[in-house]
Design an enzyme around this catalytic site. Structure first.
Site, PDB file in Angstrom:
ATOM      1  N   GLY A   1      56.372  25.900  -7.539  1.00  0.00           N
ATOM      2  CA  GLY A   1      55.675  26.668  -6.381  1.00  0.00           C
ATOM      3  C   GLY A   1      54.275  26.542  -6.247  1.00  0.00           C
ATOM      4  O   GLY A   1      53.682  27.497  -5.977  1.00  0.00           O
TER       5      GLY A   1
ATOM      6  N   HIS B   1      55.875  16.749   2.499  1.00  0.00           N
ATOM      7  CA  HIS B   1      56.482  15.484   1.497  1.00  0.00           C
ATOM      8  C   HIS B   1      55.339  14.734   1.054  1.00  0.00           C
ATOM      9  O   HIS B   1      54.545  14.582   1.511  1.00  0.00           O
ATOM     10  CB  HIS B   1      57.198  14.537   2.695  1.00  0.00           C
ATOM     11  CG  HIS B   1      58.246  13.754   1.922  1.00  0.00           C
ATOM     12  ND1 HIS B   1      59.255  13.930   1.354  1.00  0.00           N
ATOM     13  CD2 HIS B   1      57.977  12.337   1.848  1.00  0.00           C
ATOM     14  CE1 HIS B   1      59.592  12.624   0.717  1.00  0.00           C
ATOM     15  NE2 HIS B   1      58.889  11.894   1.073  1.00  0.00           N
TER      16      HIS B   1
HETATM   17  C1  GAR Z   1      55.537  18.884  -4.303  1.00  0.00           C
HETATM   18  O1  GAR Z   1      55.106  17.541  -4.566  1.00  0.00           O
HETATM   19  C2  GAR Z   1      56.345  18.654  -2.627  1.00  0.00           C
HETATM   20  O2  GAR Z   1      55.598  17.528  -2.154  1.00  0.00           O
HETATM   21  C3  GAR Z   1      57.674  18.020  -3.278  1.00  0.00           C
HETATM   22  O3  GAR Z   1      58.047  18.757  -4.435  1.00  0.00           O
HETATM   23  C4  GAR Z   1      56.879  19.200  -5.080  1.00  0.00           C
HETATM   24  C5  GAR Z   1      56.969  20.641  -5.307  1.00  0.00           C
HETATM   25  O4  GAR Z   1      55.849  21.311  -5.932  1.00  0.00           O
HETATM   26  N1  GAR Z   1      58.841  18.015  -2.264  1.00  0.00           N
HETATM   27  C6  GAR Z   1      59.595  16.967  -1.889  1.00  0.00           C
HETATM   28  O5  GAR Z   1      59.878  15.982  -2.699  1.00  0.00           O
HETATM   29  C7  GAR Z   1      60.529  17.296  -0.672  1.00  0.00           C
HETATM   30  N2  GAR Z   1      61.198  16.064  -0.673  1.00  0.00           N
HETATM   31  P1  GAR Z   1      55.519  22.563  -5.961  1.00  0.00           P
HETATM   32  O6  GAR Z   1      56.933  23.270  -6.278  1.00  0.00           O
HETATM   33  O7  GAR Z   1      54.587  22.673  -7.020  1.00  0.00           O
HETATM   34  O8  GAR Z   1      54.852  23.118  -4.600  1.00  0.00           O
END
Ligand code: GAR
Length: 202
Positions: free
Chosen positions: A13, A110
């Protein structure tokens, strides 16, 4: 009008946190009304409690079909009356049932320069492909995989000795900054979608 934002997240998150803090600081004219996760152990749910934002847990394994799962998400969201859905590390592909209820009102981040490297492990895909530039993309969500109209992108260099982790670490702060800017513009009604092209009011 302040937009009512539901944030969807599956993991730690950090994007959710950047957006919540920016909304609370008045940098984004939105208010986080609920945080929904599909993962019982997601750190984002603990963070949401600290932020005093209501949470919803809707797990795929509790439903026979994807349609029933998405109907359950729609029902669970109803009391919070969100007008916008912000995907922040929500690791599931939304289907027609959900998307049609929020057509044009779902944003995603993304960790690659779309249309390259869609789906999971985008940073690993970039390192393995040997690209010299990657980054992040904020886009509207359609029923395809990371295929909706692109709102904003930020690039970072990729070095020969990068790993999936080192590249992810370089991209992450750009994600937070880019998502904040894009959501602020969205909440101010400054984004216009024409087919697959998004234009931004000055
Ligand atoms: C982030 O890097 C986001 O861009 C990626 O997951 C991570 C979540 O981090 N999303 C994807 O890969 C969607 N296909 P976070 O929970 O620390 O925001």
């Amino acid at each position: 009008m302040i937009k009512r934002i539901a944030i969807f997240a599956s993991g730690r998150g950090s994007n959710a946190e950047a957006l919540v803090m920016a909304m609370r600081a008045g940098e984004i004219h939105g208010t986080p009304v609920v945080i929904l996760s599909d993962q019982a152990g997601a750190l984002v749910l603990e963070k949401a409690q600290q932020w005093k934002i209501p949470t919803l847990l809707v797990e795929r394994s509790d439903y026979k079909t994807k349609e029933a799962f998405e109907e359950a998400m729609l029902d669970a969201l109803k009391p919070y009356m969100p007008d916008t859905i912000v995907l922040a590390g929500y690791m599931r592909l939304l289907g027609k049932t959900f998307i049609s209820a929020y057509e044009g009102r779902i944003l995603n981040i993304h960790p690659a320069l779309l249309p390259s490297f869609t789906g999971l492990h985008a940073q690993r895909q970039a390192v393995e492909a040997g690209v010299k530039v990657s980054g992040c993309t904020v886009h509207f969500v359609d029923t395809g995989m990371d295929s909706g109209p692109i709102i904003m992108q930020t690039a970072v260099p990729v070095y020969a000795d990068d790993t999936e982790d080192s590249l992810a670490e370089r991209i992450l702060p750009k994600e937070h900054a880019t998502y904040k800017k894009a959501l602020a513009l969205y909440c101010d009604n400054k984004l216009h979608v024409n087919g697959h092209i998004v234009s931004i009011d000055e």
